[in-house]
Design an enzyme around this catalytic site. Sequence first.
Site, PDB file in Angstrom:
ATOM      1  N   HIS A  72      38.276 -32.935  -6.425  1.00 59.00           N
ATOM      2  CA  HIS A  72      39.257 -32.767  -7.507  1.00 59.00           C
ATOM      3  C   HIS A  72      40.668 -32.792  -6.923  1.00 59.00           C
ATOM      4  O   HIS A  72      40.991 -32.014  -6.047  1.00 59.00           O
ATOM      5  CB  HIS A  72      39.022 -31.447  -8.256  1.00 59.00           C
ATOM      6  CG  HIS A  72      37.901 -31.533  -9.239  1.00 59.00           C
ATOM      7  ND1 HIS A  72      37.841 -30.770 -10.376  1.00 59.00           N
ATOM      8  CD2 HIS A  72      36.808 -32.316  -9.261  1.00 59.00           C
ATOM      9  CE1 HIS A  72      36.744 -31.075 -11.051  1.00 59.00           C
ATOM     10  NE2 HIS A  72      36.098 -32.002 -10.389  1.00 59.00           N
ATOM     11  N   TYR A 201      42.508 -24.247 -17.075  1.00 58.99           N
ATOM     12  CA  TYR A 201      42.724 -22.799 -17.168  1.00 58.99           C
ATOM     13  C   TYR A 201      43.679 -22.594 -18.337  1.00 58.99           C
ATOM     14  O   TYR A 201      44.837 -23.007 -18.251  1.00 58.99           O
ATOM     15  CB  TYR A 201      43.399 -22.261 -15.906  1.00 58.99           C
ATOM     16  CG  TYR A 201      42.574 -22.306 -14.633  1.00 58.99           C
ATOM     17  CD1 TYR A 201      42.448 -23.470 -13.882  1.00 58.99           C
ATOM     18  CD2 TYR A 201      41.950 -21.147 -14.154  1.00 58.99           C
ATOM     19  CE1 TYR A 201      41.723 -23.489 -12.695  1.00 58.99           C
ATOM     20  CE2 TYR A 201      41.226 -21.165 -12.963  1.00 58.99           C
ATOM     21  CZ  TYR A 201      41.115 -22.330 -12.242  1.00 58.99           C
ATOM     22  OH  TYR A 201      40.400 -22.347 -11.067  1.00 58.99           O
ATOM     23  N   PRO A 293      38.562 -13.942 -10.283  1.00 63.59           N
ATOM     24  CA  PRO A 293      38.153 -15.328 -10.029  1.00 63.59           C
ATOM     25  C   PRO A 293      39.182 -16.387 -10.426  1.00 63.59           C
ATOM     26  O   PRO A 293      38.965 -17.567 -10.178  1.00 63.59           O
ATOM     27  CB  PRO A 293      36.884 -15.478 -10.889  1.00 63.59           C
ATOM     28  CG  PRO A 293      37.009 -14.436 -11.945  1.00 63.59           C
ATOM     29  CD  PRO A 293      37.769 -13.303 -11.341  1.00 63.59           C
ATOM     30  N   LYS A 297      39.214 -18.009  -5.298  1.00 62.55           N
ATOM     31  CA  LYS A 297      39.408 -17.702  -3.881  1.00 62.55           C
ATOM     32  C   LYS A 297      38.272 -16.899  -3.241  1.00 62.55           C
ATOM     33  O   LYS A 297      38.203 -16.797  -2.018  1.00 62.55           O
ATOM     34  CB  LYS A 297      40.718 -16.915  -3.697  1.00 62.55           C
ATOM     35  CG  LYS A 297      41.950 -17.733  -3.923  1.00 62.55           C
ATOM     36  CD  LYS A 297      42.143 -18.751  -2.809  1.00 62.55           C
ATOM     37  CE  LYS A 297      43.004 -19.897  -3.253  1.00 62.55           C
ATOM     38  NZ  LYS A 297      42.495 -21.211  -2.907  1.00 62.55           N
ATOM     39  N   TYR A 385      46.327 -22.985  -4.130  1.00 63.58           N
ATOM     40  CA  TYR A 385      45.038 -23.358  -4.723  1.00 63.58           C
ATOM     41  C   TYR A 385      44.195 -24.177  -3.738  1.00 63.58           C
ATOM     42  O   TYR A 385      42.985 -23.961  -3.621  1.00 63.58           O
ATOM     43  CB  TYR A 385      45.253 -24.129  -6.025  1.00 63.58           C
ATOM     44  CG  TYR A 385      44.018 -24.212  -6.895  1.00 63.58           C
ATOM     45  CD1 TYR A 385      43.685 -23.182  -7.778  1.00 63.58           C
ATOM     46  CD2 TYR A 385      43.166 -25.308  -6.820  1.00 63.58           C
ATOM     47  CE1 TYR A 385      42.550 -23.243  -8.566  1.00 63.58           C
ATOM     48  CE2 TYR A 385      42.017 -25.386  -7.608  1.00 63.58           C
ATOM     49  CZ  TYR A 385      41.721 -24.351  -8.482  1.00 63.58           C
ATOM     50  OH  TYR A 385      40.594 -24.411  -9.254  1.00 63.58           O
TER      51      TYR A 385
HETATM   52  C1  PHB Z   1      33.494 -21.793 -11.736  1.00 62.80           C
HETATM   53  O1  PHB Z   1      33.260 -23.004 -11.794  1.00 62.80           O
HETATM   54  O2  PHB Z   1      32.614 -20.949 -11.878  1.00 62.80           O
HETATM   55  C2  PHB Z   1      34.895 -21.366 -11.469  1.00 62.80           C
HETATM   56  C3  PHB Z   1      35.862 -22.313 -11.209  1.00 62.80           C
HETATM   57  C4  PHB Z   1      37.158 -21.919 -10.965  1.00 62.80           C
HETATM   58  C5  PHB Z   1      37.496 -20.591 -10.998  1.00 62.80           C
HETATM   59  C6  PHB Z   1      36.523 -19.633 -11.238  1.00 62.80           C
HETATM   60  C7  PHB Z   1      35.222 -20.017 -11.482  1.00 62.80           C
HETATM   61  O3  PHB Z   1      38.786 -20.225 -10.782  1.00 62.80           O
END
Ligand code: PHB
Length: 390
Positions: A72, A201, A293, A297, A385
Site C-alpha cells: 500500500h 480512517y 490501534p 503500530k 505511518y
Molecule cells: C486491521 O486491518 O485490522 C487494521 C488496520 C489498520 C489499523 C488497525 C487495524 O490502524
Amino acid sequence: MRTEVAIIGAGPAGLLLGALLARAGVETVILERKSRDYVLGRIRAGVLEQGTVDLLARAGVEARLRREGLVHEGFFMGFANRRLRIDLTELTGGRHVTVYGQTEVTRDLMDSRDAAGLTTIYEAEDVAIHDFDRDTPCVTWVKDGVHHRLDCDFIAGCDGFHGVCRASVPSGAIQLFEKVYPFGWLGVLADVPPCSHELIYANHARGFALCSMRSPTRSRYYVQVPADEDVGAWSDQRFWDELRLRLDPEAADRVVTGPSIEKSIAPLRSFVAEPLRFGRLFLAGDAAHIVPPTGAKGLNLAAGDAYYLSEALAEHYRERSDAGIRAYSERALARIWKSERFSWSLTMLLHRFDTMSPFEQRMQEADFRYVESSRAAQTAIAENYVGLPL
Ligand code: PHB
Ligand code: APR
C-alpha cells in the site's frame, strides 16, 4: 532442562525474537500458555512497516509475505464526508507499508520454528519466573499435571499485556504510564471485497470508522463503540448500516456486505512500562507497551523490541559484551515513546469523544483542515505511518 534464553509467550514478539536469536546461534525455548490453534485464532491488525518486513526476511520468513502481502502506497483520512489521501510513497521518498494479517505472520513464524526443530511448549500452565535478579534464573510450569523446570541465562517476557513477567517485577522497580480511552473498536471480518483499495480512517459525527482488508476478497472493518458495549447487541445488519453511515457517500456505496466470520470489541489503551530490563529479565511487545490501534503500530513495535533484544543477546554470546543488554531498555523506549505519541495523536484526531467541549471539537476540525492544507503535516503523518527507523 536448560537453554540460553527462555522466552515466555508465542505471540509475534516471542516468535520473532526466537527466530532472530536462532539466526545468531543463540538457543531458546518458548513457553506459551495457550494452544497453537488458540493463538492462531486471534484476529489482530495487519499493517506491516517496511522495517518489520525486513526483520521477517532476516528471520527467514518472507516467502509467503512477499507473495500474498498487499503493498500500500497510501491511505485515506475521512472527515465530515470528505476524504484526504496521505500519499505515503511520495511523501517519504519511496516507502510503503504491507497489508498482511498478524495471524499470518504468527503462522509463518510458528511453521519456520517447527521446521527448524526448535522447542515451543504450548499449553504450559502456571508459568512462573524465578531469580532473574541473580545469575541463575529459571522458569517453572505445569503441563498435563506434571511440574517442569527450565534453567536459563536470560528470560524474555513476551507474554502480552496480561502476562506473568511484568507482574513478577516488584512494584517499586517499575513505573507504569497509562491512558484508557472511553471507547472501543467493534471489528468485523467478512469474505467480501474491500470497499476501497486503500485503508480509510474516517472521523464522523457518529464516531470513527476504519475500512481495512486482509486480501482482495477479505475485508476488515471497525466502528467506534462505547467502552462497555455488548457485542451481542450488534447484528451483522446493524454493523453494516452503521459503517455505511460513517463513510463518505462514495465509499459507503462501495461497501459489499456479507456474513461476518469474526466479530469482537477491543478496548483502546495507551500504556508504557519503564524500564524494560530487570537484571536478567527483559520485557518486549505488549508486555512492555500498548498502543491504540489507530496508527497500526502494535505489531511493528513488538518487532522493533525483538530486534533490539536479539541484537543485545547476540552481542552477549558472540562478543562477550553486555553493552547492548545495558542499552536495551533505553534504546527500545526511545522508539516506543515516539510510536505512543503518534498512535495517541491519530486517535485524538480521528475519534469522537463525548467529553469534548465545543472548543475542543473546533480544535479537532482545525487540526484536520491544517493536515489537509499542509504538505509538512502530511509528511509527518506519513513518516510515522511507514515507520521510524530502527
Ligand atoms: C486491521 O486491518 O485490522 C487494521 C488496520 C489498520 C489499523 C488497525 C487495524 O490502524
Ligand atoms: N505464560 C505463558 N504465555 C503467556 C502467559 C503466561 N503466563 N500470559 C500470556 N501468554 C501468551 C499469550 O497467550 C500470547 O500468545 O503470550 C503471548 C503474547 O502474545 P501477544 O499478546 O500477541 O503479544 P506480542 O507477542 O507482544 O505481540 C504484540 O499483538 O496485541 C497485539 O497489537 C499487538 O500487534 C501487537 C502484538
